[in-house]
Design a protein around this motif. Structure first.
Motif, PDB file in Angstrom:
ATOM      1  N   ALA A  31       0.823  -1.213   0.000  1.00  0.00           N
ATOM      2  CA  ALA A  31       0.000   0.000   0.000  1.00  0.00           C
ATOM      3  C   ALA A  31       0.859   1.266   0.000  1.00  0.00           C
ATOM      4  O   ALA A  31       0.492   2.278  -0.593  1.00  0.00           O
ATOM      5  CB  ALA A  31      -0.941  -0.010   1.205  1.00  0.00           C
ATOM      6  N   SER A  36      -1.847   3.894  -1.894  1.00  0.00           N
ATOM      7  CA  SER A  36      -3.144   3.743  -1.237  1.00  0.00           C
ATOM      8  C   SER A  36      -3.032   3.736   0.289  1.00  0.00           C
ATOM      9  O   SER A  36      -4.043   3.867   0.985  1.00  0.00           O
ATOM     10  CB  SER A  36      -3.840   2.467  -1.715  1.00  0.00           C
ATOM     11  N   ALA A  37      -1.828   3.597   0.796  1.00  0.00           N
ATOM     12  CA  ALA A  37      -1.617   3.539   2.248  1.00  0.00           C
ATOM     13  C   ALA A  37      -2.151   4.762   2.966  1.00  0.00           C
ATOM     14  O   ALA A  37      -2.505   4.696   4.142  1.00  0.00           O
ATOM     15  CB  ALA A  37      -0.128   3.382   2.546  1.00  0.00           C
ATOM     16  N   ARG A  39      -4.853   6.541   2.193  1.00  0.00           N
ATOM     17  CA  ARG A  39      -6.299   6.782   2.089  1.00  0.00           C
ATOM     18  C   ARG A  39      -6.931   6.746   3.484  1.00  0.00           C
ATOM     19  O   ARG A  39      -6.534   5.982   4.351  1.00  0.00           O
ATOM     20  CB  ARG A  39      -6.948   5.728   1.182  1.00  0.00           C
ATOM     21  N   PHE A  43     -11.917   1.197  10.207  1.00  0.00           N
ATOM     22  CA  PHE A  43     -12.020  -0.233  10.502  1.00  0.00           C
ATOM     23  C   PHE A  43     -12.971  -0.386  11.685  1.00  0.00           C
ATOM     24  O   PHE A  43     -12.944   0.415  12.622  1.00  0.00           O
ATOM     25  CB  PHE A  43     -10.656  -0.824  10.886  1.00  0.00           C
ATOM     26  N   PHE A 125      -5.049   4.082   6.046  1.00  0.00           N
ATOM     27  CA  PHE A 125      -5.033   2.619   5.964  1.00  0.00           C
ATOM     28  C   PHE A 125      -3.794   2.085   6.685  1.00  0.00           C
ATOM     29  O   PHE A 125      -3.882   1.147   7.490  1.00  0.00           O
ATOM     30  CB  PHE A 125      -5.010   2.173   4.497  1.00  0.00           C
ATOM     31  N   LEU A 335     -12.446  -3.543   7.449  1.00  0.00           N
ATOM     32  CA  LEU A 335     -12.443  -2.249   6.770  1.00  0.00           C
ATOM     33  C   LEU A 335     -13.868  -1.959   6.300  1.00  0.00           C
ATOM     34  O   LEU A 335     -14.438  -2.750   5.550  1.00  0.00           O
ATOM     35  CB  LEU A 335     -11.490  -2.308   5.575  1.00  0.00           C
ATOM     36  N   VAL A 338     -13.649   3.727   3.034  1.00  0.00           N
ATOM     37  CA  VAL A 338     -12.421   4.259   2.422  1.00  0.00           C
ATOM     38  C   VAL A 338     -12.754   5.615   1.807  1.00  0.00           C
ATOM     39  O   VAL A 338     -13.682   5.713   0.991  1.00  0.00           O
ATOM     40  CB  VAL A 338     -11.877   3.308   1.321  1.00  0.00           C
ATOM     41  N   LEU A 341     -16.369   6.529   1.622  1.00  0.00           N
ATOM     42  CA  LEU A 341     -17.328   5.650   0.953  1.00  0.00           C
ATOM     43  C   LEU A 341     -17.356   4.286   1.627  1.00  0.00           C
ATOM     44  O   LEU A 341     -16.307   3.731   1.949  1.00  0.00           O
ATOM     45  CB  LEU A 341     -16.937   5.468  -0.520  1.00  0.00           C
ATOM     46  N   VAL A 343     -17.386   0.338   2.168  1.00  0.00           N
ATOM     47  CA  VAL A 343     -16.896  -0.831   1.428  1.00  0.00           C
ATOM     48  C   VAL A 343     -17.282  -2.079   2.221  1.00  0.00           C
ATOM     49  O   VAL A 343     -17.412  -2.051   3.440  1.00  0.00           O
ATOM     50  CB  VAL A 343     -15.353  -0.816   1.227  1.00  0.00           C
ATOM     51  N   ALA A 344     -17.467  -3.181   1.502  1.00  0.00           N
ATOM     52  CA  ALA A 344     -17.812  -4.439   2.159  1.00  0.00           C
ATOM     53  C   ALA A 344     -17.521  -5.588   1.217  1.00  0.00           C
ATOM     54  O   ALA A 344     -17.664  -5.463   0.001  1.00  0.00           O
ATOM     55  CB  ALA A 344     -19.293  -4.452   2.542  1.00  0.00           C
ATOM     56  N   LYS A 345     -17.083  -6.715   1.792  1.00  0.00           N
ATOM     57  CA  LYS A 345     -16.881  -7.903   0.963  1.00  0.00           C
ATOM     58  C   LYS A 345     -18.213  -8.587   0.700  1.00  0.00           C
ATOM     59  O   LYS A 345     -19.167  -8.425   1.460  1.00  0.00           O
ATOM     60  CB  LYS A 345     -15.839  -8.833   1.576  1.00  0.00           C
ATOM     61  N   ARG A 346     -18.226  -9.355  -0.359  1.00  0.00           N
ATOM     62  CA  ARG A 346     -19.488  -9.943  -0.772  1.00  0.00           C
ATOM     63  C   ARG A 346     -19.434 -11.456  -0.862  1.00  0.00           C
ATOM     64  O   ARG A 346     -20.385 -12.080  -1.323  1.00  0.00           O
ATOM     65  CB  ARG A 346     -19.872  -9.422  -2.166  1.00  0.00           C
ATOM     66  N   SER A 347     -18.322 -12.060  -0.470  1.00  0.00           N
ATOM     67  CA  SER A 347     -18.219 -13.508  -0.655  1.00  0.00           C
ATOM     68  C   SER A 347     -19.147 -14.227   0.319  1.00  0.00           C
ATOM     69  O   SER A 347     -19.625 -13.668   1.297  1.00  0.00           O
ATOM     70  CB  SER A 347     -16.777 -13.962  -0.492  1.00  0.00           C
TER      71      SER A 347
END
Lengths: 443, 443
Positions: A31, A36-37, A39, A43, A125, A335, A338, A341, A343-347
């Motif tokens: 990062a 991106s580190a 941003r 968390f 981050f 997390l 960001v 906005l 963010v979320a995982k979808r798996s």
């Protein structure tokens, strides 16, 4: 080989920086390389669910975490370990590392439920991601112990509780377990490091070894052991009466110490039957104020089962320090935002809800809680209708520093106690059930 | 409030003296007062039983214990804490304390069974009794983790194993858990303190947060995250492919990294189904050597269930650091001999066998073990008949000092491995059962 305690010291305090998973630092390196580190991130610490059948959890460890955070510094000794897999840019960044962000969250001692936003950690981050393991290790351990302890305290219904589980816990986890138990309402601990570090009141009785030590070729001299203990520790001491025959042990104890003896401990057998029998014997001997201490693989269920028996003090060990079937609270560090906005995982199976959040708990006028509402931190505080609304998310860290005036251990202990009283009566049942109150997610 | 690490230091190493239960010191005070403190004693460490259904245990923590023993010293800071309940004679005795006795026991990495005399601690009552909590805390924790880890290693049948449970353990217990897992056959750990303190190889992949960090107003840029990771860490890295859609994730991974990509990690879903699907996809893309790492609440049973699936590496967390249902080994520390005479308590359910003991393990010519024999140390070594007899009780400490030449962590790791091979095949079954071999007590 060095011990964990033998680490790099900043002003005499051990660095906590290597209590970290390697991937946090390799993610940091990538990062930093791609920019991106820096941003702005949030968390969130939360538990997807409570341990099987539990109706509430107790947030514990926050105080310890804020201290550990202040000691999260990479000195040259720590950098030498990670230099093997990190580039110079990352090493320089770690050398200068200080957490400069903000943390909001539930006060230590607050109850929590599935999805409660227990901590919200804000910063770049880079500065947040390296704290994942430290934050989770402390909160997961301490909350697991405090959550189990609160059920035991509740089952004991006001009787005195002594934590004596150190021997069944990692030697450096044991003082934290003592602290968590005290937070949840235990009265004292056997662990001397917990006495020193956290000011938990110390307590103790005696072991079978002390009685057996007073043996000769002609057999055991239980009375001699009791006499010695009383002479040195006074008649207020507690004598362990079950090394040989309990009835004989109680008779010896009162013969030696007199009717002012502080207590007798029973550590084996059917504790309810024995407690009743010993109470009768003590009363007949005139030792009506001598207390009965019981111990031996007690958990919340066996404590509750002894409710009708003449027990004065519970000594609890293994079940307490292992979380009574739930040795970790299972909290995660995700997390959620960001650059403003969500963010979320979808798996599959492990979805999380994006966006930084806060929570309030609603209660009736009587103080009984009815619902927890989790809402987006950017949104308005939800309407509480006919109920009292209490904010759960409070500021803990600003500019990287723990705020003044955070709850002391005693204050957090009082908060747990108030929390338990506020639950609907079903919430205090020991049997398997659902969370004591529902949580509504406005997100 | 100070942290546990912030304790009195002797030559820069933290004192372990307060990792002790208060009653050990009050018993000491009484024994010093009545003169019995100086009687020659033997204390034995053993487990009355294995955790439910387990067929063997792994002795772990001995190396850590011998180090902690050397740091069991009462400095003025420690004495100040205990001065409130001890007399001057006891304080003076503690100030001068050095363990000067002898310890024999099972080498670290040896298997054990119910009643195995894992440690035999000899010295005056006073110098032995104060070590109870320290000895048990270390052995109970480390042996619980190593015993669970050995079952997982056995279930993995040669596939690579990474310990990544630090976040679900007390922050200072986590490095010890990593060490115990490595001892039992794990290949690497995520915990950097374990890398530093014990030289366990470090490992790591990436977290969902790193992928989510690479998001914008237009959504997620998984490929950008992968590109960054590969650029910084090389194509040998392992990419986490399940943040969004796994098939898309694998395609992105190979598109970015090429067919030389080291590995992909799957952390959610039905791991067997997904591993098969991902293997086909990787092979079709030409990435035939890219390894599949699976993680997500794995335990020995789910590891075994994946035996037929194309998994290359298991990442194991929660179940490992919590002992997979048995978070403590339940060992006890009992006085068995005073001035050469056996002593034992007789109260219900918790009888122990008096007398200092040793043990041998009998094996066929093939190396398969058949029986453990525990015998009085004063007696002759038992006849082995047609079998090979191997002594299990070896000298560990003389004149209070750990002997030179005790097993290194690597040697103990090899000992676990040989021990597992020596078990009858039934002993390696994961299902609930009896101890793998019977123990005969000649006492």
């Amino acid at each position: 080989m060095a011990t964990v305690a033998d680490v790099d010291h900043h002003d005499g305090v051990a660095s906590t920086a290597l209590l970290t998973d390697q991937y946090e630092l390799t993610m940091l390196a990538a990062a930093l390389a791609d920019g991106s580190a820096h941003r702005a991130c949030t968390f969130e610490v939360f538990a997807r669910r409570l341990p099987h059948g539990r109706r509430y959890g107790v947030v514990a460890g926050t105080g310890r975490l804020l201290e550990a955070l202040a000691n999260f510094r990479f000195g040259e000794k720590e950098l030498a370990i990670v230099a093997g897999f990190l580039d110079d840019r990352t090493l320089d960044w770690l050398r200068a590392y200080r957490f400069t962000g903000e943390i909001d969250g539930y006060a230590e001692g607050e109850l929590y439920f599935p999805g409660s936003p227990i901590l919200s950690v804000r910063g770049s981050f880079a500065e947040c991601v390296v704290l994942e393991t430290l934050i989770l290790s402390i909160l997961n351990h301490d909350s697991a112990i405090a959550s189990a302890a609160a059920r035991m305290v509740s089952a004991a219904a006001g009787r005195r509780m002594i934590e004596m589980g150190s021997r069944r816990a990692h030697e450096l986890a044991a003082p934290s377990a003592s602290r968590a138990a005290y937070l949840a309402g235990f009265d004292a601990t056997s662990n001397l490091e917990a006495v020193r570090t956290y000011g938990v009141p110390g307590a103790g009785t005696s072991a079978h070894a002390f009685t057996l030590l007073h043996s000769g070729a002609d057999g055991a001299h239980e009375a001699a052991a009791f006499r010695s203990q009383v002479q040195t520790l006074g008649v207020g001491t507690t004598l362990l009466v079950d090394t040989f025959d309990i009835t004989r042990g109680v008779a010896n104890a009162i013969e030696v110490a007199g009717t002012e003896l502080g207590g007798v401990r029973i550590d084996s057998g059917d504790l309810g039957v024995l407690a009743r029998q010993v109470r009768v014997q003590l009363d007949e001997l005139g030792a009506t104020k001598t207390r009965i201490v019981v111990s031996g693989d007690l958990d919340e269920y066996s404590i509750a089962a002894l409710h009708g028996d003449p027990v004065d003090v519970y000594g609890v060990g293994t079940a307490l320090v292992t979380g009574s079937g739930a040795p970790t609270a299972g909290m995660v560090f995700k997390l959620v935002e960001v650059d403003g906005l969500p963010v979320a995982k979808r798996s599959s199976h492990k979805e999380s809800r994006g966006g930084a959040k806060k929570a309030v708990r609603l209660a009736r006028d009587t103080g009984t809680v009815v619902e927890e509402i989790v809402y987006l931190a950017t949104g308005p505080e939800p309407a509480s209708g006919e109920f009292q609304s209490r904010p759960l998310s409070v500021p803990l860290v600003r500019d990287g520093k723990a705020l003044d005036g955070l709850p002391t251990l005693a204050e957090s202990r009082a908060l747990v106690s108030r929390g338990l009283v506020s639950l609907p009566w079903e919430g205090l049942k020991l049997s398997d059930g659902d969370p004591a109150i529902p949580t509504t997610f406005l997100s």
